[in-house]
Structures are given as structure tokens and as C-alpha cells.
Design a protein around this motif. Structure first.
Motif, PDB file in Angstrom:
ATOM      1  N   ILE A   1       8.642   0.662   0.178  1.00  0.00           N
ATOM      2  CA  ILE A   1       9.020   1.291  -1.394  1.00  0.00           C
ATOM      3  C   ILE A   1      10.293   1.797  -1.297  1.00  0.00           C
ATOM      4  CG2 ILE A   1       8.520   3.086  -2.884  1.00  0.00           C
ATOM      5  CD1 ILE A   1       5.990   1.739  -2.402  1.00  0.00           C
ATOM      6  N   GLY A   2      10.834   2.848  -0.678  1.00  0.00           N
ATOM      7  CA  GLY A   2      11.793   3.656  -0.435  1.00  0.00           C
ATOM      8  C   GLY A   2      13.777   2.323   0.088  1.00  0.00           C
ATOM      9  N   HIS A   3      13.099   1.468   0.476  1.00  0.00           N
ATOM     10  CA  HIS A   3      14.583   1.157   0.432  1.00  0.00           C
ATOM     11  C   HIS A   3      14.196  -0.753  -0.525  1.00  0.00           C
ATOM     12  CE1 HIS A   3      14.799   1.222   4.719  1.00  0.00           C
ATOM     13  NE2 HIS A   3      13.912   0.730   4.852  1.00  0.00           N
ATOM     14  N   ILE A   4      12.889  -0.605  -1.426  1.00  0.00           N
ATOM     15  CA  ILE A   4      13.180  -1.407  -2.170  1.00  0.00           C
ATOM     16  C   ILE A   4      13.599  -0.095  -3.586  1.00  0.00           C
ATOM     17  CG2 ILE A   4      11.319  -2.500  -4.336  1.00  0.00           C
ATOM     18  CD1 ILE A   4       9.505  -3.508  -1.637  1.00  0.00           C
ATOM     19  N   LYS A   5      12.760   0.255  -3.356  1.00  0.00           N
ATOM     20  CA  LYS A   5      13.773   1.558  -4.476  1.00  0.00           C
ATOM     21  C   LYS A   5      15.203   1.228  -4.811  1.00  0.00           C
ATOM     22  CE  LYS A   5      13.469   6.027  -6.342  1.00  0.00           C
ATOM     23  NZ  LYS A   5      12.679   7.644  -6.382  1.00  0.00           N
ATOM     24  N   ILE A   6      16.022   1.458  -3.501  1.00  0.00           N
ATOM     25  CA  ILE A   6      17.453   1.463  -3.370  1.00  0.00           C
ATOM     26  C   ILE A   6      18.336   0.999  -4.383  1.00  0.00           C
ATOM     27  CG2 ILE A   6      19.649   1.484  -1.816  1.00  0.00           C
ATOM     28  CD1 ILE A   6      17.496   3.506  -0.334  1.00  0.00           C
ATOM     29  N   ALA A   7      17.616  -0.976  -4.056  1.00  0.00           N
ATOM     30  CA  ALA A   7      17.606  -2.055  -4.385  1.00  0.00           C
ATOM     31  C   ALA A   7      17.296  -1.700  -5.941  1.00  0.00           C
ATOM     32  CB  ALA A   7      16.695  -3.278  -3.522  1.00  0.00           C
ATOM     33  N   CYS A   8      16.541  -1.274  -6.068  1.00  0.00           N
ATOM     34  CA  CYS A   8      15.836  -1.970  -7.819  1.00  0.00           C
ATOM     35  C   CYS A   8      17.089  -1.176  -8.628  1.00  0.00           C
ATOM     36  CB  CYS A   8      14.802  -1.268  -7.745  1.00  0.00           C
ATOM     37  SG  CYS A   8      13.826  -3.195  -7.218  1.00  0.00           S
ATOM     38  N   ILE A   9      17.189   0.007  -8.363  1.00  0.00           N
ATOM     39  CA  ILE A   9      18.366   0.770  -9.032  1.00  0.00           C
ATOM     40  C   ILE A   9      19.400   0.769  -8.779  1.00  0.00           C
ATOM     41  CG2 ILE A   9      19.265   3.557  -9.139  1.00  0.00           C
ATOM     42  CD1 ILE A   9      16.783   4.329  -7.869  1.00  0.00           C
ATOM     43  N   GLY A  10      20.013  -0.089  -8.013  1.00  0.00           N
ATOM     44  CA  GLY A  10      21.353  -0.751  -7.609  1.00  0.00           C
ATOM     45  C   GLY A  10      21.426  -1.962  -8.795  1.00  0.00           C
ATOM     46  N   HIS A  11      20.312  -2.833  -8.980  1.00  0.00           N
ATOM     47  CA  HIS A  11      20.580  -4.078  -9.543  1.00  0.00           C
ATOM     48  C   HIS A  11      20.235  -3.862 -10.936  1.00  0.00           C
ATOM     49  CE1 HIS A  11      20.735  -8.173  -9.809  1.00  0.00           C
ATOM     50  NE2 HIS A  11      19.518  -8.198 -10.230  1.00  0.00           N
ATOM     51  N   LEU A  12      19.132  -3.166 -10.722  1.00  0.00           N
ATOM     52  CA  LEU A  12      18.243  -3.446 -12.502  1.00  0.00           C
ATOM     53  C   LEU A  12      18.709  -2.266 -12.704  1.00  0.00           C
ATOM     54  CD1 LEU A  12      14.747  -4.634 -11.030  1.00  0.00           C
ATOM     55  CD2 LEU A  12      16.650  -5.979 -12.302  1.00  0.00           C
ATOM     56  N   GLY A  13      18.811  -1.290 -12.061  1.00  0.00           N
ATOM     57  CA  GLY A  13      18.937   0.499 -12.647  1.00  0.00           C
ATOM     58  C   GLY A  13      17.312   1.664 -13.127  1.00  0.00           C
ATOM     59  N   TYR A  14      17.008   0.826 -12.789  1.00  0.00           N
ATOM     60  CA  TYR A  14      15.338   1.585 -12.577  1.00  0.00           C
ATOM     61  C   TYR A  14      14.564   0.878 -11.573  1.00  0.00           C
ATOM     62  CZ  TYR A  14      13.497  -2.275 -15.027  1.00  0.00           C
ATOM     63  OH  TYR A  14      12.906  -3.481 -14.585  1.00  0.00           O
ATOM     64  N   PHE A  15      13.346   1.763 -11.369  1.00  0.00           N
ATOM     65  CA  PHE A  15      12.669   1.130 -10.348  1.00  0.00           C
ATOM     66  C   PHE A  15      10.728   1.784 -10.912  1.00  0.00           C
ATOM     67  CE2 PHE A  15       9.840   2.542  -7.042  1.00  0.00           C
ATOM     68  CZ  PHE A  15       9.731   1.185  -6.358  1.00  0.00           C
ATOM     69  N   LEU A  16      10.194   1.097 -10.459  1.00  0.00           N
ATOM     70  CA  LEU A  16       8.612   1.563 -10.822  1.00  0.00           C
ATOM     71  C   LEU A  16       7.929   1.114  -9.559  1.00  0.00           C
ATOM     72  CD1 LEU A  16       7.816  -0.354 -14.254  1.00  0.00           C
ATOM     73  CD2 LEU A  16       7.836   2.293 -13.906  1.00  0.00           C
TER      74      LEU A  16
ATOM     75  N   GLN B   1       5.760   2.808   2.208  1.00  0.00           N
ATOM     76  CA  GLN B   1       6.105   4.160   1.374  1.00  0.00           C
ATOM     77  C   GLN B   1       7.727   3.370   2.734  1.00  0.00           C
ATOM     78  OE1 GLN B   1       4.921   8.009   3.356  1.00  0.00           O
ATOM     79  NE2 GLN B   1       3.191   8.076   1.576  1.00  0.00           N
ATOM     80  N   GLU B   2       7.705   2.763   3.798  1.00  0.00           N
ATOM     81  CA  GLU B   2       9.482   2.388   4.440  1.00  0.00           C
ATOM     82  C   GLU B   2       9.940   1.624   3.432  1.00  0.00           C
ATOM     83  OE1 GLU B   2       9.433   2.058   8.105  1.00  0.00           O
ATOM     84  OE2 GLU B   2       8.966   4.027   8.655  1.00  0.00           O
TER      85      GLU B   2
ATOM     86  N   LYS C   1       1.008  -0.903  -0.161  1.00  0.00           N
ATOM     87  CA  LYS C   1      -0.516  -0.122  -0.258  1.00  0.00           C
ATOM     88  C   LYS C   1       1.054   1.335   0.208  1.00  0.00           C
ATOM     89  CE  LYS C   1      -3.698  -2.789   0.095  1.00  0.00           C
ATOM     90  NZ  LYS C   1      -4.302  -3.080  -0.690  1.00  0.00           N
ATOM     91  N   GLU C   2       1.069   1.808  -1.115  1.00  0.00           N
ATOM     92  CA  GLU C   2       1.574   3.427  -1.836  1.00  0.00           C
ATOM     93  C   GLU C   2       1.672   4.155  -0.224  1.00  0.00           C
ATOM     94  OE1 GLU C   2       2.105   4.475  -5.587  1.00  0.00           O
ATOM     95  OE2 GLU C   2       2.154   2.399  -6.013  1.00  0.00           O
ATOM     96  N   LYS C   3       0.243   4.544   0.297  1.00  0.00           N
ATOM     97  CA  LYS C   3      -0.141   5.756   0.378  1.00  0.00           C
ATOM     98  C   LYS C   3      -0.802   5.190   2.463  1.00  0.00           C
ATOM     99  CE  LYS C   3      -3.795   7.195  -2.493  1.00  0.00           C
ATOM    100  NZ  LYS C   3      -4.737   7.407  -3.063  1.00  0.00           N
ATOM    101  N   THR C   4       0.502   3.978   2.697  1.00  0.00           N
ATOM    102  CA  THR C   4       0.811   4.307   4.105  1.00  0.00           C
ATOM    103  C   THR C   4       2.082   4.392   4.127  1.00  0.00           C
ATOM    104  OG1 THR C   4       0.824   1.456   3.367  1.00  0.00           O
ATOM    105  CG2 THR C   4      -1.325   2.054   3.977  1.00  0.00           C
ATOM    106  N   LYS C   5       1.755   4.957   5.567  1.00  0.00           N
ATOM    107  CA  LYS C   5       3.939   4.724   5.813  1.00  0.00           C
ATOM    108  C   LYS C   5       4.433   3.718   6.324  1.00  0.00           C
ATOM    109  CE  LYS C   5       6.092   6.446  10.041  1.00  0.00           C
ATOM    110  NZ  LYS C   5       6.247   6.864  11.400  1.00  0.00           N
TER     111      LYS C   5
END
Length: 294
Positions: free
Chosen positions: A76-91, A73-74, A66-70
């Protein structure tokens, strides 16, 4: 891939093309179909990576966050860092291909079926999340040719939306088997469509597509008695098919290509990524209007 599987896949892909045929020329609707296939690939690859590598021990999937919950958001923030580092992008979960298809079909509660603006923002987001990273050059301007404002999709926004929803829905029914590491079904699909589109439209613009059989023969000759090549260069790389074919016969460390047409060069970048050429091993040498950019 067996001949029967190939026949079924080509039939499905041509069914997708039929949704746009008659509205525009093949060299125009290829930008939409190939662009959307690439979006589907990026989305499914990211979703699979997150579910299997990041939250495999959790009792929820990435799409269920759930993107709108606290907490959401936490996470997604951690997942985003991992995805950009490994895949080079994020959704985000609401930017996934599967979510957008459901929204377009009216299957998301309290959400309108209109998805054109969503797609514009999503394709832009893919580029923005790669900014200032090693993958920036791979995604920069990659979807520039997917023009969702074109009147050729329809005279009214509602008509454009219906066409795009139909194309995405048809693509959602094709399983590119990303879970099978040995399968290159997606790459084969891309190559097939590029070949079909080029055969019908490329010659009009002075562009010629190298048949797969010729590419294979050239690749075999160049790679003869070579187990590894430090680099491979194609001065007129087009969609990158010849370079990729070379990779089937020998280990290529770095790929270099030069292409005059920016649209075709974008296809080459997509084609490389679809065939598993990581952005760390992709170099750019693009010639636009006589200027060589490396």
C-alpha cells in the motif's frame, strides 16, 4: 450514448434521487448524490489504475490486499506514492466505494453496518492525501457540502445510516463504463443531474442553469476556426458546463472560472475532473463575498 441508454441512465439516477426526495429540497440532496457519485468515480478510477498499471502481473487485486499485514502495508505504501503522483489522491482498499457498500449491507464479516463515520473519514482522507501536492487545490474542501450529520437524513444515526446505505447501494448498480475511454457516461450523468437540480432549485436563489443546447451553440461560436485555445474563462461558471462544452469543439489548454457560490464551485471542480480535465490544466479564480482568490 444512444437515446435508449440515456433514458435508462436517467431512470436509474432519478431512482437514486427518490431515496432522498421528501426529506429535503432538491438543492440540498444534490450535494449528497453528486458528492457520492464523485466518490464512486474516484474510487473506481483508482482501483482500475492500480490493478491495470501497478499490480497487473500479480495474482491479487488491490481490493484483496490485507492492510494489517506487513506485506500489505508495504504494498500500500508503494501504491500510494504512485497514485498520488498520477491521480492526485489515494484510497486504501477498505476505503473503496465497493467495500463501503458491502459493509453497509452487512456483507463484511465481523463488521458493523454503520458506515457514516467511515464515509466522513474517507472523504476527509481524499483531501488529506492530496495536501502539499499539485492536486491540493482540486480536492481541498471538495466534500464540505456532504453533511452526514444533518437531521434531514434522519433524526437518529441509524436512520441516517439506512438512507446513505440505500443511496450508495443504488449508485453501485449503475455502470458508468470507466473502462471505455470514448464513453462520457459519467459526465453525461453528472450534467443531467446538475440540470435537473438547477431547474428546480437554482432560480429560487437567483441562479440560472444554461441549457445544454445553448451551451453547445455558444461553444461552437467561440471556437469557430480555432483548433486550440490557450485559455477559456467564464466569469459566472456555475457548474462549469459551458467551459466543458467548449472543450468538445477545440483543444483548451487551461480553464478559468469564477463563481460566487462555494457549493456550486465545488460542483464545477468535480465536473471538470469527471470530464477528464486533469488538475494540471485546471486553474482557480473564485469569488467569495466580493474577494477574488486566484
Amino acid at each position: 450514448m444512444s437515446e435508449e441508454q440515456k433514458r435508462i441512465l436517467e431512470k436509474q439516477l432519478w431512482g437514486v434521487a427518490n431515496a432522498l426526495r421528501g426529506k429535503m429540497n432538491a438543492d440540498e440532496y444534490k450535494n449528497y448524490i453528486l458528492g457520492f457519485i464523485f466518490y464512486k468515480y474516484l474510487s473506481e478510477k483508482l482501483e482500475r489504475y492500480v490493478n491495470e498499471k501497478i499490480i497487473s502481473g500479480e495474482d491479487f487485486t488491490f481490493a484483496q490486499i490485507k492492510e494489517k499485514t506487513k506485506q500489505g502495508q508495504e504494498d500500500i505504501g508503494h501504491i500510494k506514492i504512485a497514485c498520488i503522483g498520477h491521480l492526485g489522491y489515494f484510497l486504501k482498499p477498505t476505503e473503496l466505494f465497493s467495500y463501503i457498500v458491502k459493509k453497509g449491507k452487512g456483507e463484511i464479516k465481523d463488521q458493523p453496518k454503520f458506515i457514516l463515520e467511515d464515509i466522513k473519514k474517507i472523504l476527509d482522507a481524499i483531501e488529506k492525501t492530496s495536501a502539499n501536492t499539485d492536486s491540493e487545490d482540486d480536492f481541498k474542501g471538495l466534500f464540505d457540502d456532504v453533511d452526514l450529520t444533518s437531521t434531514k437524513l434522519g433524526s437518529r444515526e441509524s436512520e441516517k445510516n439506512e438512507v446513505v446505505v440505500e443511496v450508495l447501494t443504488l449508485l453501485s448498480g449503475i455502470d458508468f463504463k470507466l473502462e471505455d475511454a470514448k464513453s462520457d457516461l459519467l459526465g453525461d450523468a453528472y450534467e443531467y443531474l446538475i440540470g435537473e437540480f438547477a431547474a428546480g432549485a437554482g432560480k429560487k436563489g437567483g441562479e440560472f442553469y444554461t441549457p445544454a443546447q445553448v451551451s453547445r451553440l455558444l461553444a461552437q461560436i467561440v471556437s469557430l476556426d480555432k483548433k486550440r485555445l490557450k485559455s477559456a474563462y467564464d466569469a459566472t461558471c456555475g457548474s462549469g458546463s459551458l467551459l466543458l462544452r467548449l472543450g468538445e469543439f477545440t483543444d483548451v489548454v487551461n480553464y478559468y472560472g469564477q463563481e460566487l457560490n462555494p457549493t456550486t464551485y465545488n460542483l464545477a471542480r468535480m465536473n471538470m475532473i469527471l470530464h477528464g480535465v486533469h488538475f494540471d490544466h485546471l486553474r482557480r479564480n473564485v469569488k467569495i463575498g466580493g474577494l477574488v482568490i486566484t
